[in-house]
Design an enzyme around this catalytic site. Structure first.
Site, PDB file in Angstrom:
ATOM      1  CD  GLU A 128      -8.270  12.179 -16.401  1.00 11.36           C
ATOM      2  OE1 GLU A 128      -7.580  11.246 -15.928  1.00 11.36           O
ATOM      3  OE2 GLU A 128      -9.501  12.214 -16.309  1.00 11.36           O
ATOM      4  CE  LYS A 130      -0.730   5.212 -19.509  1.00  9.53           C
ATOM      5  NZ  LYS A 130       0.381   4.619 -18.768  1.00  9.53           N
ATOM      6  CG  ASP A 132       5.750   6.055 -15.180  1.00 10.04           C
ATOM      7  OD1 ASP A 132       5.133   4.976 -15.083  1.00 10.04           O
ATOM      8  OD2 ASP A 132       6.917   6.142 -15.583  1.00 10.04           O
ATOM      9  CE1 TYR A 239      -6.767   6.000 -13.181  1.00 15.53           C
ATOM     10  CE2 TYR A 239      -4.925   7.363 -12.454  1.00 15.53           C
ATOM     11  CZ  TYR A 239      -5.448   6.128 -12.775  1.00 15.53           C
ATOM     12  OH  TYR A 239      -4.655   5.008 -12.702  1.00 15.53           O
ATOM     13  CE  LYS A 327       2.788   5.092 -22.663  1.00 18.76           C
ATOM     14  NZ  LYS A 327       2.941   3.681 -22.867  1.00 18.76           N
ATOM     15  CB  CYS A 421      18.402 -23.784 -32.992  1.00 17.93           C
ATOM     16  SG  CYS A 421      17.988 -23.407 -31.287  1.00 17.93           S
ATOM     17  CB  CYS A 424      18.270 -27.635 -29.884  1.00 15.25           C
ATOM     18  SG  CYS A 424      17.377 -27.141 -31.358  1.00 15.25           S
ATOM     19  CB  CYS A 439      14.740 -23.279 -33.499  1.00 23.94           C
ATOM     20  SG  CYS A 439      14.987 -24.932 -32.850  1.00 23.94           S
ATOM     21  CB  CYS A 445      14.469 -26.572 -29.312  1.00 25.86           C
ATOM     22  SG  CYS A 445      15.303 -25.026 -28.965  1.00 25.86           S
TER      23      CYS A 445
HETATM   24  S1  IVH Z   1      -7.750   5.680 -16.723  1.00 28.68           S
HETATM   25  C1  IVH Z   1     -10.556   2.357 -17.848  1.00 28.68           C
HETATM   26  N1  IVH Z   1      -6.323   7.832 -16.258  1.00 28.68           N
HETATM   27  O1  IVH Z   1      -2.418   3.981 -16.968  1.00 28.68           O
HETATM   28  C2  IVH Z   1      -9.456   3.353 -17.783  1.00 28.68           C
HETATM   29  N2  IVH Z   1      -5.222   5.724 -16.181  1.00 28.68           N
HETATM   30  O2  IVH Z   1      -2.308   2.083 -19.212  1.00 28.68           O
HETATM   31  C3  IVH Z   1      -8.585   3.172 -16.611  1.00 28.68           C
HETATM   32  N3  IVH Z   1      -2.857   5.859 -15.587  1.00 28.68           N
HETATM   33  O3  IVH Z   1      -3.556   1.136 -15.290  1.00 28.68           O
HETATM   34  C4  IVH Z   1      -7.374   3.986 -16.583  1.00 28.68           C
HETATM   35  N4  IVH Z   1      -2.763   8.038 -15.343  1.00 28.68           N
HETATM   36  O4  IVH Z   1      -2.300   2.912 -13.948  1.00 28.68           O
HETATM   37  C5  IVH Z   1      -6.311   6.496 -16.367  1.00 28.68           C
HETATM   38  N5  IVH Z   1      -5.204   9.817 -15.815  1.00 28.68           N
HETATM   39  C6  IVH Z   1      -5.195   8.487 -15.919  1.00 28.68           C
HETATM   40  C7  IVH Z   1      -4.027   7.731 -15.705  1.00 28.68           C
HETATM   41  C8  IVH Z   1      -4.084   6.342 -15.861  1.00 28.68           C
HETATM   42  C9  IVH Z   1      -2.081   6.908 -15.278  1.00 28.68           C
HETATM   43  C10 IVH Z   1      -2.395   4.462 -15.652  1.00 28.68           C
HETATM   44  C11 IVH Z   1      -3.202   3.477 -14.856  1.00 28.68           C
HETATM   45  C12 IVH Z   1      -3.634   2.418 -15.829  1.00 28.68           C
HETATM   46  C13 IVH Z   1      -2.662   2.614 -16.932  1.00 28.68           C
HETATM   47  C14 IVH Z   1      -3.253   2.155 -18.238  1.00 28.68           C
END
Ligand code: IVH
Length: 692
Positions: A128, A130, A132, A239, A327, A421, A424, A439, A445
């Protein structure tokens, strides 16, 4: 000092600029709080604006001070007291990250190994995008939307029900049959097109310009007035789930279908994949679509499709073993390196920070970036005056990638890393096998003590509302808080607090109440809050789980100072603690000053004993050793299951062992168990008992 004259900032030394910044930021913060939370501004709008612009000017002169938490960078109001708290019945977790194809391959291999699934069998994976945005949890009772909350720290969020009700993608009632209790989770986002329009209107009205759609969505969701939220066309993709009174699907794919039948949006470009190749093809495909989607995404999330397999895989620390976020590569930009500053961390580490000509990277203005350590500066041959490539990925601190040599000006100069440092003046030394210079000032410090305090009150530690990095820094600078225990003695300084600029009866009382609220703390959070080198959240949890109470932990730590004794062996026997971690831990508790801090905190706080999960299980609090070959589950699965049942898993048999699970080939450990008369069972018996 006076900050009235904006033209004089250039001539300030950096230390003075820092002090001025701290002071002005604290004042603005207090004004914001008075305005947004207490609805009781203490200064006129014009005075506020003037102060705000002076801070902007100061940051223009010293861009390194323009940190993400500066009031000049804040997104909308962040009400601290405005929303009620909501405990999540089931925690909202985060995801582990994969940065390249190899990481994804390893993720799938780990799953197969853990579940003991051969290469010939298919493990279905849902991919799926991700999103943002901001994750929310929506609770339905009897099919009716009753409460919606932010993620918060994962365990506790804020009740933003009224704002969520304004979002069209969140149904008021669930169509069709739904379980009596259903918590649906997903991501709220602001479409890119709506973001551009919003910023245009904001500009016309002379209102705040948002840095990116995510910030705009956050600002919109955290409005105290939901009629403002209603004007922002927020959307949501569902999701995941929290509490469910009955199963709704046996797969993630089936779940997405179910929620879509109930009236939620499921993301249309998600796919069911059957192999690593399909997963990676989906990643490329989504990457190509990224720019044309009307919402920001920062990667692809992969989830094991079958929910029974998800259950078996369980969680590590705060992330599921059955899911990972792949990512997209970091976004890069080119800019000039104006200088290098040294930041002194909590454990004395000297980190070089690049001061950059401000530049926009992936929608965010970046004016400083990390250079990691002195070897990195040398390895990359970064010189002051260079044109450099910088990158930023998600919430990660921006980094300097490399200089562009063709553009190096003749006056570019190499940087000499300090051997003392900068805060300090103590000697800063490097251990033979360490990249980091530290340090040696320790307690004298002030940079270290401030950083330790910041950590102490941070989100995963004491998490005191209204006492963030800025306030704690200001309080430290003014001698109100010198060490952790002083935080809990602030009530004695109420009068002094009231005299501070920007603080009134209400804000001081709110702060003191928030501090009081945190006098009860769980042992694992407490240990983590101490900021001991190498003791992160997971290790703090291990220690809390092993020793149970703060008294038992401290006794064990003082006994473990004898490296030949049993307590030291017990410490090393904790799966996940090695010699290096143990030594940092023991060094910390050995120091007189730290022992004093622990004594003081114990007297001021109520430190709750660690609650083993599933305390009703027959294995709760027991120490189990697995030995020999397990045939029906892998060692990792057995260990994870034991821990879920509240047991500790140890690597060696001793008088503290309660149970040994011995498979074929068990040798000396089984023998030792017999000698010590410790109960020993086989794998079938273990499975029968652990499933009971
Ligand atoms: S599943 C136990 N699915 O990513 C799994 N998260 O880094 C729960 N997010 O806090 C997350 N798209 O805010 C899931 N298709 C997706 C997502 C997703 C965005 C975000 C979500 C989560 C964060 C984790």
């Amino acid at each position: 000092m006076s900050h009235d004259d904006t033209t004089s900032f250039e001539s300030l030394s950096e230390a003075d600029a820092r002090a001025a910044h701290t002071e002005m930021a604290a004042a603005l913060h207090a004004h914001n709080e008075a305005y947004y939370q207490d609805d009781a501004p203490v200064v006129s709008d014009a005075e506020y604006d003037a102060l705000f612009h002076r801070l902007v000017a100061l940051e223009d002169a010293f861009p390194i001070l323009r940190t993400e938490d500066s009031p000049t960078q804040r997104v909308g109001a962040a009400p601290a007291h405005g929303f009620a708290k909501v405990q999540h019945a089931i925690p909202m977790l985060s995801l582990g990250n994969a940065f390249d194809d190899e990481d994804v391959g390893e993720f799938l291999t780990r799953i197969r190994r853990f579940l003991s699934i051969g290469e010939d069998e298919t493990v279905e994976i849902v991919g799926e995008p991700k999103i943002d945005g901001l994750s929310v949890s929506l609770r339905y009772e009897g099919g009716v939307f009753v409460r919606g909350a932010t993620r918060g720290d994962g365990a506790e969020g804020e009740d933003i029900t009224a704002n969520l009700r304004t979002i069209g993608d969140i149904p008021e009632t669930l169509a069709g049959d739904a379980p009596d209790i259903a918590e649906i989770r997903g991501e709220v986002y602001l479409p890119k097109s709506a973001f551009n329009e919003l910023n245009q209107t904001q500009e016309e009205n002379g209102a705040k310009i948002f840095a990116n759609p995510r910030n705009a969505a956050a600002g919109s969701l955290r409005q105290m007035d939901s009629s403002i939220t209603a004007q922002r066309p927020l959307r949501m993709f569902a999701y995941s789930w929290g509490e469910l009174s009955a199963d709704v699907a046996d797969s993630q794919w089936g779940f997405l279908q179910r929620v879509s039948d109930w009236g939620f949006q499921k993301n249309p470009i998600s796919r069911l994949c059957r192999s690593l190749e399909e997963v990676l093809a989906l990643y490329r495909d989504i990457g190509e679509q990224r720019a044309s989607l009307d919402y920001d995404i920062d990667g692809v999330v992969y989830k094991v499709n079958q929910i029974d397999l998800q259950r078996r895989l369980g969680f590590v620390s705060r992330a599921p073993r059955w899911a990972i976020a792949h990512k997209f590569p970091a976004e890069q930009a080119t800019t000039t390196l104006n200088g290098i500053d040294i930041q002194v961390g909590r454990t004395g580490s000297l980190t070089p920070v690049a001061r950059l000509e401000p530049v926009t990277v992936g929608g965010v203005v970046v004016s400083n970036a990390t250079l990691h350590n002195e070897d990195e500066i040398a390895r990359k041959d970064v010189r002051i005056g260079d044109t450099v490539i910088i990158q930023r990925a998600g919430d990660v601190i921006p980094q300097v990638v490399r200089p562009i040599l063709e553009k190096r000006p003749s006056e570019a100069r190499t940087y000499t890393f300090p051997t003392s440092c900068p805060v300090c003046g103590s000697e800063a030394v490097r251990d033979v096998d360490e990249a980091v210079r530290r340090c040696t000032g320790g307690l004298i410090c002030s940079a270290q003590s401030v950083e330790r305090l910041k950590h102490f009150v941070s989100r995963n530690a004491f998490d005191i509302e209204g006492l963030g990095a800025k306030n704690i820094t200001a309080f430290h600078a003014d001698d109100l808080v010198n060490g952790p225990a002083d935080v809990f003695r602030l009530a004695e300084k109420r009068e002094t607090l009231l005299e501070r600029e920007g603080w009134g009866e209400q804000s001081v009382d709110n702060l003191l109440a928030a501090i009081d609220e945190r006098r009860n703390i769980e042992l694992d959070r407490f240990i983590y809050a101490l900021g001991i080198r190498q003791i992160g959240q997971a290790t703090a949890r291990l220690l809390a789980r092993t020793y149970g109470t703060v008294e038992a932990w401290r006794t064990a730590m003082s006994e473990a100072q004898d490296r030949d004794g049993e307590a030291y062996q017990d410490l090393l026997n904790i799966d996940g603690i090695g010699v290096s971690v143990a030594e940092d831990l023991l060094a910390f508790v050995h120091e007189d000053h730290n022992r004093q801090v622990l004594d003081d905190l114990e007297a001021l706080l109520d430190i709750a004993a660690f609650e083993a999960p599933q305390s009703d299980s027959a294995f709760s609090g027991k120490t189990i050793v697995f030995t020999g070959t397990l045939e029906k589950m892998t060692r990792s699965e057995a260990k994870a299951r034991a821990e879920t049942l509240g047991a500790k898993v140890s690597g060696s048999v001793s008088s503290k062992t309660d149970l040994v699970v011995a498979g074929p080939g068990a040798g000396s450990k089984a023998k030792k168990a017999a000698e010590l008369d410790i109960e020993t069972i086989d794998e079938d018996e273990w499975i029968a008992r652990s499933e009971a």
